[in-house]
Scaffold this active site. Sequence first.
Site, short mmCIF file in Angstrom:
data_model
loop_
_atom_site.label_atom_id
_atom_site.label_comp_id
_atom_site.label_asym_id
_atom_site.label_seq_id
_atom_site.Cartn_x
_atom_site.Cartn_y
_atom_site.Cartn_z
NE ARG A 78 -10.73 -1.21 4.12
CZ ARG A 78 -11.32 -1.30 5.32
NH1 ARG A 78 -12.41 -2.01 5.46
NH2 ARG A 78 -10.79 -0.69 6.36
CG ASP A 94 -5.50 8.07 4.28
OD1 ASP A 94 -6.42 8.65 3.65
OD2 ASP A 94 -5.68 7.08 5.02
CE LYS A 113 -3.13 2.70 3.01
NZ LYS A 113 -4.01 2.75 4.19
CG ASP A 116 -1.86 5.43 4.79
OD1 ASP A 116 -1.70 4.42 5.49
OD2 ASP A 116 -2.94 5.76 4.29
CE LYS A 170 -6.53 9.05 7.66
NZ LYS A 170 -7.10 7.98 8.48
CD GLU A 175 -6.58 5.21 2.32
OE1 GLU A 175 -7.58 5.33 3.06
OE2 GLU A 175 -5.43 5.06 2.75
CG ASP A 227 -9.81 7.63 6.45
OD1 ASP A 227 -8.74 7.56 5.81
OD2 ASP A 227 -9.87 7.90 7.66
N1 BES Z 1 -4.21 4.89 6.81
C1 BES Z 1 -5.31 4.61 7.63
C2 BES Z 1 -4.97 3.66 8.78
C3 BES Z 1 -3.94 4.09 9.80
C4 BES Z 1 -4.36 4.49 11.04
C5 BES Z 1 -2.61 4.03 9.53
C6 BES Z 1 -3.43 4.85 11.99
C7 BES Z 1 -1.68 4.39 10.48
C8 BES Z 1 -2.09 4.79 11.72
C9 BES Z 1 -6.43 3.96 6.82
O1 BES Z 1 -6.50 4.33 5.48
C10 BES Z 1 -7.73 4.37 7.45
O2 BES Z 1 -7.97 5.52 7.52
N2 BES Z 1 -8.51 3.39 7.90
C11 BES Z 1 -9.74 3.66 8.54
C12 BES Z 1 -10.74 2.64 8.07
C13 BES Z 1 -12.16 2.94 8.46
C14 BES Z 1 -12.64 4.18 7.75
C15 BES Z 1 -13.02 1.77 8.11
C16 BES Z 1 -9.53 3.57 10.04
O3 BES Z 1 -8.75 2.75 10.49
O4 BES Z 1 -10.12 4.36 10.76
ZN ZN Z 2 -4.66 4.92 4.61
ZN ZN Z 3 -7.61 6.11 5.11
#
Ligand code: BES
Ligand code: ZN
Ligand code: ZN
Length: 514
Positions: free
Chosen positions: A367, A286, A281, A304, A293, A365, A363
């Site tokens: 996956r 992000d 990834k 990220d 966010k 993204e 967010d």
């Molecule tokens: N890049 C983030 C995950 C992340 C969180 C990486 C903390 C490093 C530290 C990912 O893209 C994300 O935002 N995931 C969301 C998914 C949710 C919207 C289902 C999350 O974990 O909140």
């Molecule tokens: Zn991310």
């Molecule tokens: Zn994200």
Amino acid sequence: MDTKLFFGSAAGFQTSTLAVFAVDVTAGKDAEPQPMLLTKLDEVTSAASLALQSGEFKAALGETLLIHAPAGLKAGRLLIVGLGKVNDLSVDQVRKGAGTAVRAAKPRSVREMAIVFPEAGVLADQPADDLSAMLTARAMAEGAKLANMDWDTYRSERKDASVHSLTIVAGETGPSLVQEIQTGFDVGLIVAAAQNFARSLVNEPGNVLTPTELGARAKAMCDEAGLKCEVHSSAKLQELKMEAFWAVAKGSAEPPALIVMTYEPKGGAKKDAPVLGLVGKGITFDTGGISIKPADGMEKMKYDMAGAAAMIGAMHAIARLKPAVKVIGVVCSAENMPDGKAFKPGDVVTAMSGTTVEIVNTDAEGRLVLADGLHYAKTLGCTHLINAATLTGACVVALGLLNFGIFSNDDATYEKFVAALKISGEKGWRLPCTDDYRDHIKSQIADIMNTGKNRYGGAISAAMFLKEFAGETPWVHLDIAGCAWNEESKPWIAYGPSGIAVRSILEWVRSYSA
Ligand code: BES
Ligand code: ZN
Ligand code: ZN
């Protein structure tokens, strides 16, 4: 850092600072610590004896004690480095010990130093496994090189405080042990260089390291290392019908990069031999997109792309270690931005595999880009897949900052990865992604949706999504969100990018070497 091996007496070795390891040999919890050096060399033990008797040094992991002008030694200083309790001693403690030695030296303006290789048999009377000479040499080279990095490249008052020259001093030994130590040492230097390269990519801010720039750096590395590398952009995504990847990419002014790095073993891959796919990834920033966010902590989202960096780093080491297995690295890089052209919650996209996906949260993204990356790797002929991604905050909540999440659809492939962890010293913990969790990602509108139906088990929902695209192909997914950035410095490693997973992925690849 110029790193050398020397076989001879540590007592007569001319150096500014000679580091030697010590363990605490007490067993009971309340007993006074009893430090024991990992050498029996008389000159070293007698130079250290007064200091050790004083009781001020407990030999805890990461603890150091410096003795100036040690009598009987050619070294200007003797640095005693704790590795912790003897019962806990492993190669990983040695890696951290070598790191601690280097990081203790750096602020003291030491630019040249040496570390004593643990003497064979010195632990014979102790309840510890004898350390393998090869893995010990490798761990020392790795630990020292990783520790020498500080991520201050963007600070104008920066002064180079790195150690320029390090010698690992092993006693005089027979030719087979010399060979073992030399091999381990050589491998360690290659692995650490690869991990440091990955860390340097993760350290870059989003305005510098755009997807295009990540592609350029991967290409430059591949050209230098002798790997084939293709970097594609928007047109290729369209041509391959990578609608999931494109959905994420299209809201940014920065074009995406699909990076494909290929390693062919000598003589070419044999028919029916495994082909390993390393999928990363690579979100260079992000924001969350339209599901934006909160501002607090958003600056962290430059890392990220740590999964991508891990794969590029692993390919770097693969090119140099030349395992007898074909490996294809696929990096899906984009910037996730809110924009008039950005994808939106409620959108439905058709992934390259033909699976339709309802977007619920922009967010989630990672996956989406990985869905197309995993499927694409299969079309390139990969028979086994591994992916690394800073995928979910939920994984950080579940496992904290010490273990990354491991998910797999195949026990045998998972076991091979666990064996790799033993050598890499990295920590991961398996979480489930069995079919009974499939409910999490069921959509009323499309085949699947890109979030779970609720917050529960968010790391598992993300894994279930990826599993859909791995299909029948044996696959391991590493959720490294909690481990990609060292939030605190440790005696053996700096604050900042960790380079997590490079070593484990590399070891997993090597385990397929025919
Ligand atoms: N890049 C983030 C995950 C992340 C969180 C990486 C903390 C490093 C530290 C990912 O893209 C994300 O935002 N995931 C969301 C998914 C949710 C919207 C289902 C999350 O974990 O909140
Ligand atoms: Zn991310
Ligand atoms: Zn994200």
